[in-house]
Design a protein around this motif. Structure first.
Motif, PDB file in Angstrom:
ATOM      1  N   ARG A 123      51.771  35.527  31.807  1.00  0.00           N
ATOM      2  CA  ARG A 123      50.394  35.988  31.611  1.00  0.00           C
ATOM      3  C   ARG A 123      49.549  34.750  31.318  1.00  0.00           C
ATOM      4  O   ARG A 123      49.765  34.067  30.307  1.00  0.00           O
ATOM      5  CB  ARG A 123      50.326  36.986  30.470  1.00  0.00           C
ATOM      6  CG  ARG A 123      50.977  38.308  30.804  1.00  0.00           C
ATOM      7  CD  ARG A 123      50.696  39.390  29.772  1.00  0.00           C
ATOM      8  NE  ARG A 123      51.635  39.450  28.672  1.00  0.00           N
ATOM      9  CZ  ARG A 123      52.871  39.916  28.741  1.00  0.00           C
ATOM     10  NH1 ARG A 123      53.340  40.335  29.891  1.00  0.00           N
ATOM     11  NH2 ARG A 123      53.639  39.955  27.683  1.00  0.00           N
ATOM     12  N   CYS A 180      43.858  27.262  28.398  1.00  0.00           N
ATOM     13  CA  CYS A 180      44.185  28.676  28.558  1.00  0.00           C
ATOM     14  C   CYS A 180      44.001  29.448  27.256  1.00  0.00           C
ATOM     15  O   CYS A 180      44.571  29.094  26.229  1.00  0.00           O
ATOM     16  CB  CYS A 180      45.626  28.827  29.040  1.00  0.00           C
ATOM     17  SG  CYS A 180      45.937  28.018  30.630  1.00  0.00           S
ATOM     18  N   GLY A 233      52.410  42.189  40.152  1.00  0.00           N
ATOM     19  CA  GLY A 233      51.262  41.436  39.673  1.00  0.00           C
ATOM     20  C   GLY A 233      50.731  40.451  40.693  1.00  0.00           C
ATOM     21  O   GLY A 233      51.149  40.437  41.846  1.00  0.00           O
ATOM     22  N   ASP A 271      51.207  32.876  28.104  1.00  0.00           N
ATOM     23  CA  ASP A 271      52.398  33.602  27.667  1.00  0.00           C
ATOM     24  C   ASP A 271      53.383  33.629  28.835  1.00  0.00           C
ATOM     25  O   ASP A 271      53.258  34.444  29.746  1.00  0.00           O
ATOM     26  CB  ASP A 271      52.009  35.022  27.238  1.00  0.00           C
ATOM     27  CG  ASP A 271      53.191  35.861  26.810  1.00  0.00           C
ATOM     28  OD1 ASP A 271      54.269  35.298  26.508  1.00  0.00           O
ATOM     29  OD2 ASP A 271      53.036  37.097  26.775  1.00  0.00           O
ATOM     30  N   HIS A 319      58.209  37.142  32.383  1.00  0.00           N
ATOM     31  CA  HIS A 319      56.817  37.445  32.703  1.00  0.00           C
ATOM     32  C   HIS A 319      55.967  36.180  32.561  1.00  0.00           C
ATOM     33  O   HIS A 319      56.379  35.209  31.926  1.00  0.00           O
ATOM     34  CB  HIS A 319      56.258  38.556  31.808  1.00  0.00           C
ATOM     35  CG  HIS A 319      56.178  38.156  30.365  1.00  0.00           C
ATOM     36  ND1 HIS A 319      57.175  38.447  29.450  1.00  0.00           N
ATOM     37  CD2 HIS A 319      55.232  37.475  29.663  1.00  0.00           C
ATOM     38  CE1 HIS A 319      56.841  37.974  28.267  1.00  0.00           C
ATOM     39  NE2 HIS A 319      55.659  37.376  28.366  1.00  0.00           N
ATOM     40  N   ASP A 322      45.466  33.183  31.341  1.00  0.00           N
ATOM     41  CA  ASP A 322      44.019  33.382  31.422  1.00  0.00           C
ATOM     42  C   ASP A 322      43.398  32.048  31.033  1.00  0.00           C
ATOM     43  O   ASP A 322      43.308  31.704  29.856  1.00  0.00           O
ATOM     44  CB  ASP A 322      43.562  34.491  30.485  1.00  0.00           C
ATOM     45  CG  ASP A 322      42.095  34.852  30.677  1.00  0.00           C
ATOM     46  OD1 ASP A 322      41.404  34.154  31.453  1.00  0.00           O
ATOM     47  OD2 ASP A 322      41.642  35.825  30.047  1.00  0.00           O
ATOM     48  N   VAL A 355      45.033  32.495  27.145  1.00  0.00           N
ATOM     49  CA  VAL A 355      46.342  33.139  27.106  1.00  0.00           C
ATOM     50  C   VAL A 355      47.295  32.297  27.947  1.00  0.00           C
ATOM     51  O   VAL A 355      46.999  31.988  29.106  1.00  0.00           O
ATOM     52  CB  VAL A 355      46.290  34.575  27.680  1.00  0.00           C
ATOM     53  CG1 VAL A 355      47.681  35.191  27.741  1.00  0.00           C
ATOM     54  CG2 VAL A 355      45.332  35.444  26.887  1.00  0.00           C
ATOM     55  N   ALA A 395      55.216  40.134  36.274  1.00  0.00           N
ATOM     56  CA  ALA A 395      56.492  40.521  35.689  1.00  0.00           C
ATOM     57  C   ALA A 395      57.526  40.358  36.798  1.00  0.00           C
ATOM     58  O   ALA A 395      57.279  40.737  37.944  1.00  0.00           O
ATOM     59  CB  ALA A 395      56.459  41.961  35.197  1.00  0.00           C
ATOM     60  N   LYS A 440      44.006  33.119  36.585  1.00  0.00           N
ATOM     61  CA  LYS A 440      44.504  34.314  35.902  1.00  0.00           C
ATOM     62  C   LYS A 440      45.776  34.754  36.607  1.00  0.00           C
ATOM     63  O   LYS A 440      45.828  34.802  37.829  1.00  0.00           O
ATOM     64  CB  LYS A 440      43.477  35.438  35.929  1.00  0.00           C
ATOM     65  CG  LYS A 440      42.203  35.107  35.157  1.00  0.00           C
ATOM     66  CD  LYS A 440      41.224  36.243  35.194  1.00  0.00           C
ATOM     67  CE  LYS A 440      39.889  35.867  34.596  1.00  0.00           C
ATOM     68  NZ  LYS A 440      39.875  35.657  33.194  1.00  0.00           N
ATOM     69  N   ALA A 441      46.792  35.047  35.819  1.00  0.00           N
ATOM     70  CA  ALA A 441      48.043  35.557  36.374  1.00  0.00           C
ATOM     71  C   ALA A 441      48.578  36.633  35.451  1.00  0.00           C
ATOM     72  O   ALA A 441      48.517  36.502  34.224  1.00  0.00           O
ATOM     73  CB  ALA A 441      49.070  34.438  36.517  1.00  0.00           C
ATOM     74  N   GLU A 442      49.037  37.685  36.034  1.00  0.00           N
ATOM     75  CA  GLU A 442      49.680  38.780  35.311  1.00  0.00           C
ATOM     76  C   GLU A 442      50.893  39.157  36.153  1.00  0.00           C
ATOM     77  O   GLU A 442      50.784  39.891  37.124  1.00  0.00           O
ATOM     78  CB  GLU A 442      48.726  39.958  35.164  1.00  0.00           C
ATOM     79  CG  GLU A 442      49.244  41.086  34.318  1.00  0.00           C
ATOM     80  CD  GLU A 442      49.316  40.752  32.827  1.00  0.00           C
ATOM     81  OE1 GLU A 442      50.264  41.225  32.174  1.00  0.00           O
ATOM     82  OE2 GLU A 442      48.428  40.033  32.327  1.00  0.00           O
TER      83      GLU A 442
END
Length: 183
Positions: A151, A130, A46, A134, A149, A153, A132, A167, A163-165
């Motif tokens: 996540r 945010c 990610g 998580d 993880h 937004d 999101v 794992a 933004k971060a996605e």
């Protein structure tokens, strides 16, 4: 009559063979534990993307992760590759995930473009901005490592976004090497 210098063959009792085998197995396990514990091989997929205030403009693609024990926090650093400059090693840019208590996690973003050596600007991610947020870090059963993880937004009042996605898995404790040790 026996000479004082004669050698006799003696087979140790069976119980001593068992004791030797157990001690050998314990020594091997301790060696493996030390090797795997001291050489982090965390994996990350990610990226982190930031635009505008308050975090700045950058894209970071972390490649590894380490636990925060040597930096004085309970959590995980999700970071870029380790760089070496002179006699110092460290990283620039990433996401610092810190235990906030009661099962929650806080996040801090490190901007790789605002650094003095390996000490880079870090800013707290205020979850109220945010959509999101998580973020989870958990212990794994393998060699005291951590995984999880993140996540994110987020849209901030100044017009900036984050933004971060991510794992991550296999994050281990690593001794400080200079760099970000004083964060």
């Amino acid at each position: 009559m026996r000479s004082l210098f004669s050698v006799t063959s003696h087979t140790p009792p069976a119980k001593w063979n068992v004791v030797k085998a157990v001690l050998f197995a314990v020594a091997i396990l301790a060696l493996l534990f030390t090797i795997f514990r001291s050489h982090p091989q965390g994996s990350v997929t990610g990226d982190i993307r930031s635009t505008g205030a308050p975090h700045g403009d950058f894209v970071v693609r972390p490649v590894t992760c380490v636990t925060g024990g040597h930096w004085g926090f309970d959590g995980v650093w999700v970071v870029t590759e380790t760089l070496t400059e002179g006699d110092r090693s460290g990283f620039r840019g990433g996401l610092k995930i810190v235990d906030a208590g009661a099962g929650g996690w806080d996040a801090w973003v490190e901007n790789p473009n605002v650094c003095q050596g390996f000490k880079c600007q870090q800013r707290y991610v205020d979850r109220k901005h945010c959509r999101v947020f998580d973020v989870v870090v958990s212990d794994t059963s393998v060699w005291l490592r951590r995984g999880g993880h993140a996540r994110l937004d987020c849209a901030f009042p100044g017009g900036g976004t984050l933004k971060a996605e991510l794992a991550f898995d296999g994050c281990a404790e690593v001794p400080t090497q200079g760099g970000d040790a004083d964060l």
